[in-house]
Scaffold this motif. Sequence first.
Motif, PDB file in Angstrom:
ATOM      1  N   VAL A   1       0.955  -1.001   0.070  1.00  0.00           N
ATOM      2  CA  VAL A   1       0.228  -0.143  -0.185  1.00  0.00           C
ATOM      3  C   VAL A   1       1.029   1.416   0.345  1.00  0.00           C
ATOM      4  O   VAL A   1       1.670   1.338   0.358  1.00  0.00           O
ATOM      5  CB  VAL A   1      -0.783  -0.179   1.034  1.00  0.00           C
ATOM      6  CG1 VAL A   1      -1.927   1.325   0.990  1.00  0.00           C
ATOM      7  CG2 VAL A   1      -1.626  -1.195   0.877  1.00  0.00           C
ATOM      8  N   CYS A   2       0.842   2.089  -0.618  1.00  0.00           N
ATOM      9  CA  CYS A   2       1.930   3.125  -0.842  1.00  0.00           C
ATOM     10  C   CYS A   2       0.321   4.550  -1.021  1.00  0.00           C
ATOM     11  O   CYS A   2      -0.171   4.230  -1.984  1.00  0.00           O
ATOM     12  CB  CYS A   2       2.392   3.140  -2.518  1.00  0.00           C
ATOM     13  SG  CYS A   2       3.870   4.384  -2.170  1.00  0.00           S
ATOM     14  N   HIS A   3       1.293   5.479  -0.631  1.00  0.00           N
ATOM     15  CA  HIS A   3       0.498   6.954  -0.437  1.00  0.00           C
ATOM     16  C   HIS A   3       1.606   7.589  -0.322  1.00  0.00           C
ATOM     17  O   HIS A   3       2.348   7.924  -1.377  1.00  0.00           O
ATOM     18  CB  HIS A   3      -0.248   7.032   0.990  1.00  0.00           C
ATOM     19  CG  HIS A   3      -1.476   6.483   1.563  1.00  0.00           C
ATOM     20  ND1 HIS A   3      -2.010   5.764   0.672  1.00  0.00           N
ATOM     21  CD2 HIS A   3      -1.209   5.151   2.855  1.00  0.00           C
ATOM     22  CE1 HIS A   3      -2.908   4.811   1.165  1.00  0.00           C
ATOM     23  NE2 HIS A   3      -2.595   4.615   2.333  1.00  0.00           N
ATOM     24  N   HIS A   4       1.049   9.410  -0.301  1.00  0.00           N
ATOM     25  CA  HIS A   4       2.023  10.545  -1.197  1.00  0.00           C
ATOM     26  C   HIS A   4       2.838  10.890  -0.038  1.00  0.00           C
ATOM     27  O   HIS A   4       4.244  11.773   0.317  1.00  0.00           O
ATOM     28  CB  HIS A   4       1.417  11.409  -1.341  1.00  0.00           C
ATOM     29  CG  HIS A   4       0.503  11.148  -2.683  1.00  0.00           C
ATOM     30  ND1 HIS A   4      -1.145  10.546  -2.933  1.00  0.00           N
ATOM     31  CD2 HIS A   4       0.695  11.675  -4.231  1.00  0.00           C
ATOM     32  CE1 HIS A   4      -0.965  11.018  -3.773  1.00  0.00           C
ATOM     33  NE2 HIS A   4       0.188  10.823  -5.092  1.00  0.00           N
TER      34      HIS A   4
ATOM     35  N   SER B   1       5.726   5.691   3.492  1.00  0.00           N
ATOM     36  CA  SER B   1       4.668   5.156   3.072  1.00  0.00           C
ATOM     37  C   SER B   1       5.485   4.447   2.235  1.00  0.00           C
ATOM     38  O   SER B   1       5.503   3.238   1.442  1.00  0.00           O
ATOM     39  CB  SER B   1       3.303   4.978   2.637  1.00  0.00           C
ATOM     40  OG  SER B   1       3.623   5.896   1.069  1.00  0.00           O
ATOM     41  N   ARG B   2       6.191   5.806   1.453  1.00  0.00           N
ATOM     42  CA  ARG B   2       6.998   5.007   0.407  1.00  0.00           C
ATOM     43  C   ARG B   2       8.148   4.546   0.531  1.00  0.00           C
ATOM     44  O   ARG B   2       8.424   3.408  -0.109  1.00  0.00           O
ATOM     45  CB  ARG B   2       7.273   6.585  -1.036  1.00  0.00           C
ATOM     46  CG  ARG B   2       6.028   6.985  -1.158  1.00  0.00           C
ATOM     47  CD  ARG B   2       7.100   8.413  -1.985  1.00  0.00           C
ATOM     48  NE  ARG B   2       5.626   8.466  -2.925  1.00  0.00           N
ATOM     49  CZ  ARG B   2       4.716   8.229  -4.362  1.00  0.00           C
ATOM     50  NH1 ARG B   2       6.038   7.922  -4.497  1.00  0.00           N
ATOM     51  NH2 ARG B   2       4.259   8.733  -4.745  1.00  0.00           N
ATOM     52  N   ARG B   3       8.877   4.139   1.724  1.00  0.00           N
ATOM     53  CA  ARG B   3       9.787   3.549   2.233  1.00  0.00           C
ATOM     54  C   ARG B   3      10.029   2.064   2.604  1.00  0.00           C
ATOM     55  O   ARG B   3      10.083   1.477   2.468  1.00  0.00           O
ATOM     56  CB  ARG B   3      10.261   4.181   3.919  1.00  0.00           C
ATOM     57  CG  ARG B   3      11.082   5.545   3.510  1.00  0.00           C
ATOM     58  CD  ARG B   3      11.618   6.447   4.661  1.00  0.00           C
ATOM     59  NE  ARG B   3      12.437   7.791   4.483  1.00  0.00           N
ATOM     60  CZ  ARG B   3      13.063   8.811   5.496  1.00  0.00           C
ATOM     61  NH1 ARG B   3      11.707   8.525   6.695  1.00  0.00           N
ATOM     62  NH2 ARG B   3      13.342   9.297   4.925  1.00  0.00           N
TER      63      ARG B   3
ATOM     64  N   ASN C   1      -5.933  -0.470   0.842  1.00  0.00           N
ATOM     65  CA  ASN C   1      -6.608  -0.680   1.798  1.00  0.00           C
ATOM     66  C   ASN C   1      -8.066   0.143   2.111  1.00  0.00           C
ATOM     67  O   ASN C   1      -8.087   0.843   3.181  1.00  0.00           O
ATOM     68  CB  ASN C   1      -5.393  -0.568   3.269  1.00  0.00           C
ATOM     69  CG  ASN C   1      -6.102  -0.787   4.278  1.00  0.00           C
ATOM     70  OD1 ASN C   1      -6.697  -1.408   4.879  1.00  0.00           O
ATOM     71  ND2 ASN C   1      -4.886  -0.166   5.658  1.00  0.00           N
ATOM     72  N   VAL C   2      -8.763   0.203   1.734  1.00  0.00           N
ATOM     73  CA  VAL C   2     -10.223   0.408   1.444  1.00  0.00           C
ATOM     74  C   VAL C   2     -11.039   0.863   2.572  1.00  0.00           C
ATOM     75  O   VAL C   2     -11.085  -0.262   2.691  1.00  0.00           O
ATOM     76  CB  VAL C   2     -10.480   0.204  -0.836  1.00  0.00           C
ATOM     77  CG1 VAL C   2     -11.869   2.353  -0.389  1.00  0.00           C
ATOM     78  CG2 VAL C   2     -10.094   1.175  -1.386  1.00  0.00           C
TER      79      VAL C   2
ATOM     80  N   ALA D   1      -1.629   3.600 -11.004  1.00  0.00           N
ATOM     81  CA  ALA D   1      -0.598   3.776 -11.625  1.00  0.00           C
ATOM     82  C   ALA D   1       0.163   4.809 -11.589  1.00  0.00           C
ATOM     83  O   ALA D   1       1.248   4.349 -11.427  1.00  0.00           O
ATOM     84  CB  ALA D   1      -0.823   3.857 -13.337  1.00  0.00           C
ATOM     85  N   ALA D   2      -0.538   5.750 -11.575  1.00  0.00           N
ATOM     86  CA  ALA D   2       0.880   6.860 -10.868  1.00  0.00           C
ATOM     87  C   ALA D   2       1.595   6.212  -9.551  1.00  0.00           C
ATOM     88  O   ALA D   2       2.954   6.724  -9.894  1.00  0.00           O
ATOM     89  CB  ALA D   2      -0.191   8.408 -11.205  1.00  0.00           C
ATOM     90  N   LEU D   3       1.026   5.720  -8.645  1.00  0.00           N
ATOM     91  CA  LEU D   3       1.536   5.754  -7.496  1.00  0.00           C
ATOM     92  C   LEU D   3       2.525   4.724  -7.175  1.00  0.00           C
ATOM     93  O   LEU D   3       3.776   4.743  -6.696  1.00  0.00           O
ATOM     94  CB  LEU D   3       0.213   5.119  -5.766  1.00  0.00           C
ATOM     95  CG  LEU D   3      -0.014   6.601  -5.932  1.00  0.00           C
ATOM     96  CD1 LEU D   3      -0.996   6.209  -4.814  1.00  0.00           C
ATOM     97  CD2 LEU D   3       1.008   6.817  -4.822  1.00  0.00           C
ATOM     98  N   PHE D   4       2.168   3.856  -9.046  1.00  0.00           N
ATOM     99  CA  PHE D   4       3.203   2.877  -8.670  1.00  0.00           C
ATOM    100  C   PHE D   4       4.241   3.006 -10.330  1.00  0.00           C
ATOM    101  O   PHE D   4       4.614   2.069 -10.765  1.00  0.00           O
ATOM    102  CB  PHE D   4       2.778   0.883  -8.554  1.00  0.00           C
ATOM    103  CG  PHE D   4       2.173   0.619  -7.266  1.00  0.00           C
ATOM    104  CD1 PHE D   4       3.109   0.227  -6.105  1.00  0.00           C
ATOM    105  CD2 PHE D   4       0.783   1.547  -6.504  1.00  0.00           C
ATOM    106  CE1 PHE D   4       2.769  -0.209  -5.138  1.00  0.00           C
ATOM    107  CE2 PHE D   4       0.952   1.344  -5.844  1.00  0.00           C
ATOM    108  CZ  PHE D   4       1.536   0.577  -4.572  1.00  0.00           C
TER     109      PHE D   4
END
Length: 232
Positions: free
Chosen positions: A151-154, A158-160, A181-182, A227-230
């Motif tokens: 799960v990745c946010h901005h 979370s990126r780490r 994780n909606v 897609a943008a997050l990944f």
Amino acid sequence: MAVAHASARAVAVSLSFVHLNVHSNFSLLSGTRHVDELVAAARLAGMSALALTDTNGLYAATEFQAACRAADVKPVFGVELRHENRRAVVLARDATGYGEICRLVSRRHLDAEFRLGAALAGTSDHVFVLCGDSALLARLRGRGQVYVEIVCHHDVPSRRRKYRLLDVASRLGLPVVATNNVHMLRREEHRIHRVLCAMRTNTTVGTVPDGDVEHEECTLRSPGEMAALFDD
């Protein structure tokens, strides 16, 4: 299913994404939306399928199936099992897998000796297991149908965590899957989510423990947003 791809940029335009970790208001005092609203939003976003993974229960399965049938969306039945600060998503591959998930949920509620790691290790190939817990993943190494859930946010933490889990996946030889994780449809609902969490934990809105509140970006993001997050 949004399994991580080596070149996400190249497929972003035609990406078909399916949310595989989604909580409705049947995740009591946590999820903010009814299954009908979640299914309608998924359909509007062009998703052909949607999973429902309420916490420690299959309470909305019948309503979810009906909503998906009406919206022409393929339902994926599952549950997010939580126990002693550990969590994992279990998804049914078929009817046998659904029965297996039902038994897992019953054990979670009735067995005083229940341990999540042991329960997951005993599952069959009729279910998928999605997990972002390094210790649990190490225990499940070698078992089929296990995915590292990312799960990745901005935000930087979370990126780490994303890169840390990618490293875990590489070391354990496990495939990865992207989820969000909606717990909400939109970010503005986070205040509602926080109030619900305060009620569940018997605290105030300002003192809810961090581990009991989901990130404000745990929304039903569109395929393009995922897609943008990944994109790396």
